[in-house]
Design a protein around this motif. Sequence first.
Motif, PDB file in Angstrom:
ATOM      1  N   ALA A 196     -12.085  -9.214   4.056  1.00 41.67           N
ATOM      2  CA  ALA A 196     -12.832  -9.213   5.322  1.00 41.67           C
ATOM      3  C   ALA A 196     -12.147 -10.150   6.309  1.00 41.67           C
ATOM      4  O   ALA A 196     -11.175 -10.837   5.977  1.00 41.67           O
ATOM      5  CB  ALA A 196     -14.272  -9.659   5.079  1.00 41.67           C
ATOM      6  N   PHE A 243      -4.720 -10.408   6.046  1.00 43.19           N
ATOM      7  CA  PHE A 243      -4.655  -8.968   6.320  1.00 43.19           C
ATOM      8  C   PHE A 243      -4.113  -8.827   7.734  1.00 43.19           C
ATOM      9  O   PHE A 243      -4.477  -9.623   8.606  1.00 43.19           O
ATOM     10  CB  PHE A 243      -6.045  -8.307   6.225  1.00 43.19           C
ATOM     11  N   GLU A 249     -15.543   0.861   4.390  1.00 43.19           N
ATOM     12  CA  GLU A 249     -15.103   0.047   5.516  1.00 43.19           C
ATOM     13  C   GLU A 249     -16.323  -0.367   6.325  1.00 43.19           C
ATOM     14  O   GLU A 249     -17.272   0.422   6.457  1.00 43.19           O
ATOM     15  CB  GLU A 249     -14.178   0.895   6.397  1.00 43.19           C
ATOM     16  N   PHE A 284     -14.825  -5.535   7.255  1.00 45.24           N
ATOM     17  CA  PHE A 284     -14.710  -5.782   5.807  1.00 45.24           C
ATOM     18  C   PHE A 284     -14.366  -4.481   5.107  1.00 45.24           C
ATOM     19  O   PHE A 284     -14.620  -3.392   5.619  1.00 45.24           O
ATOM     20  CB  PHE A 284     -15.992  -6.396   5.227  1.00 45.24           C
ATOM     21  N   GLY A 285     -13.752  -4.618   3.942  1.00 44.18           N
ATOM     22  CA  GLY A 285     -13.416  -3.455   3.131  1.00 44.18           C
ATOM     23  C   GLY A 285     -13.895  -3.696   1.710  1.00 44.18           C
ATOM     24  O   GLY A 285     -13.395  -4.571   1.006  1.00 44.18           O
ATOM     25  N   PHE A 320      -4.821  -6.836  10.005  1.00 45.67           N
ATOM     26  CA  PHE A 320      -5.774  -6.397  11.037  1.00 45.67           C
ATOM     27  C   PHE A 320      -6.925  -7.366  11.247  1.00 45.67           C
ATOM     28  O   PHE A 320      -7.858  -7.090  12.004  1.00 45.67           O
ATOM     29  CB  PHE A 320      -6.312  -4.992  10.702  1.00 45.67           C
ATOM     30  N   THR A 321      -6.895  -8.518  10.558  1.00 44.42           N
ATOM     31  CA  THR A 321      -7.936  -9.539  10.797  1.00 44.42           C
ATOM     32  C   THR A 321      -7.294 -10.912  10.929  1.00 44.42           C
ATOM     33  O   THR A 321      -6.270 -11.199  10.307  1.00 44.42           O
ATOM     34  CB  THR A 321      -8.954  -9.574   9.630  1.00 44.42           C
ATOM     35  N   ARG A 373      -3.234   5.305  -3.508  1.00 43.04           N
ATOM     36  CA  ARG A 373      -2.068   4.411  -3.503  1.00 43.04           C
ATOM     37  C   ARG A 373      -1.160   4.770  -4.652  1.00 43.04           C
ATOM     38  O   ARG A 373      -1.629   5.158  -5.717  1.00 43.04           O
ATOM     39  CB  ARG A 373      -2.504   2.954  -3.651  1.00 43.04           C
ATOM     40  N   GLN A 399       0.838  -1.203   0.000  1.00 43.13           N
ATOM     41  CA  GLN A 399       0.000   0.000   0.000  1.00 43.13           C
ATOM     42  C   GLN A 399       0.865   1.243   0.000  1.00 43.13           C
ATOM     43  O   GLN A 399       0.563   2.225   0.678  1.00 43.13           O
ATOM     44  CB  GLN A 399      -0.905   0.013   1.236  1.00 43.13           C
TER      45      GLN A 399
HETATM   46  N1  DAH Z   1      -8.088  -2.302   3.941  1.00 44.37           N
HETATM   47  C1  DAH Z   1      -7.989  -3.442   3.067  1.00 44.37           C
HETATM   48  C2  DAH Z   1      -7.357  -3.027   1.755  1.00 44.37           C
HETATM   49  O1  DAH Z   1      -7.326  -1.901   1.458  1.00 44.37           O
HETATM   50  C3  DAH Z   1      -9.351  -4.004   2.792  1.00 44.37           C
HETATM   51  C4  DAH Z   1      -9.848  -4.740   3.973  1.00 44.37           C
HETATM   52  C5  DAH Z   1      -9.629  -6.071   4.121  1.00 44.37           C
HETATM   53  C6  DAH Z   1     -10.558  -4.077   4.951  1.00 44.37           C
HETATM   54  C7  DAH Z   1     -10.065  -6.774   5.204  1.00 44.37           C
HETATM   55  C8  DAH Z   1     -11.025  -4.767   6.058  1.00 44.37           C
HETATM   56  C9  DAH Z   1     -10.767  -6.118   6.163  1.00 44.37           C
HETATM   57  O2  DAH Z   1     -11.689  -4.181   7.023  1.00 44.37           O
HETATM   58  O3  DAH Z   1     -11.228  -6.800   7.238  1.00 44.37           O
HETATM   59  O4  DAH Z   1      -6.892  -3.889   1.039  1.00 44.37           O
END
Ligand code: DAH
Length: 348
Positions: free
Chosen positions: A290, A255, A217, A313-314, A257-258, A201, A158
């Motif tokens: 997600a 990811f 988000e 999720f995103g 954060f998950t 990005r 990123q």
């Molecule tokens: N922020 C991630 C991206 O930009 C997308 C994402 C993935 C958001 C998983 C989330 C998540 O909240 O749980 O690639």
Amino acid sequence: MSLKEDLTQIKDQGLAEIAATDDLKALNDIRVSLLGKKGPITTALRGIRDLSPEERPQVGSYANTIRDELTTEIDARKQAIEAKELAQKLANETIDVTLPGNQVRQGQPHVIQQIIDEVVDLFIRMGYQVLVGPEVEEDKYNFEMMNLPKDHPARDMQDTFYLTDDILMRTQTSPMQARTLEKHNFEDGGLKMISPGIVYRRDTDDPTHSHQFHQIEGLVVDKNITMSDLKGTLATMIHEIFGTKFNYRLRPSYFPFTEPSVEVDVTCFNCMGKGCDVCKHTGWIEVLGAGMVHPNVLKMAGVDSDQFGGFAFGIGPDRFAMLKYGVSDIRDFYLDDVRFLNQFDRRG
Ligand code: DAH
């Protein structure tokens, strides 16, 4: 002929003239000629002095009656002519409201905004709050509190535009998770929010990547949230936006954060699952990431991760738009060519 007979004749003639006229000016001329100083009634009245004293009052009052009668008739005629003229004028000026007007072309929200509105509407109906965060973001929220410490290799995916060492154009809407968790008071109950917005990005632009795009988000944190809640939520959304003929699948992914993390694919719009160039012969197109919120994300925001957990999720609305409308180049959305954009006027 007697004066009285003269007067009767003047009256009859006058009434006939009044009745015959259709014009205000002509009517006024008649009034002047009949009742004016040089008119026949005035002249006749002057002849009264030649009459005997007994006849004078009689003929005088008869003359006055005739003058009143003629005046009343003229007034009545005047009103009738005016009413007729007004009716005529109204009839002439009638507007035919059924005639086609000059069409003014109205615009419509941008196709990506339409998708965002649809998604946001759905989540509002499911009881989520909608939050909007800053596009110029701190490294702390964009990366660190999302479990991406400095020098974490996943930051490379990123790479972005830094304004200073600590301030950057956000690469994702995920920092809104940290910002919201930090503020939320869990004594008041759980948290359900979505946050749509623009992210940046330093990607090289290609048919499926743009240096600026949209994300939505989503975050749910409460007691006893499981992965089946996540799956049910995503299924509801996908079927609402694309219709039930599109299938979806969850794939294990990563990811920071998950944990666990998934990527969600939707049936390829182009081949409906058979496999084609658009979907690289897989039959699927990836639309969102997600997973279950990583305990570190909760802890860093001051939330008790033993008691609370959740999913996040995103969504990529640009990808949604490509998929829903079969657009194969993301850059078309950003060229602002109205010939392209007008195709997505969904007001019918
Ligand atoms: N922020 C991630 C991206 O930009 C997308 C994402 C993935 C958001 C998983 C989330 C998540 O909240 O749980 O690639």
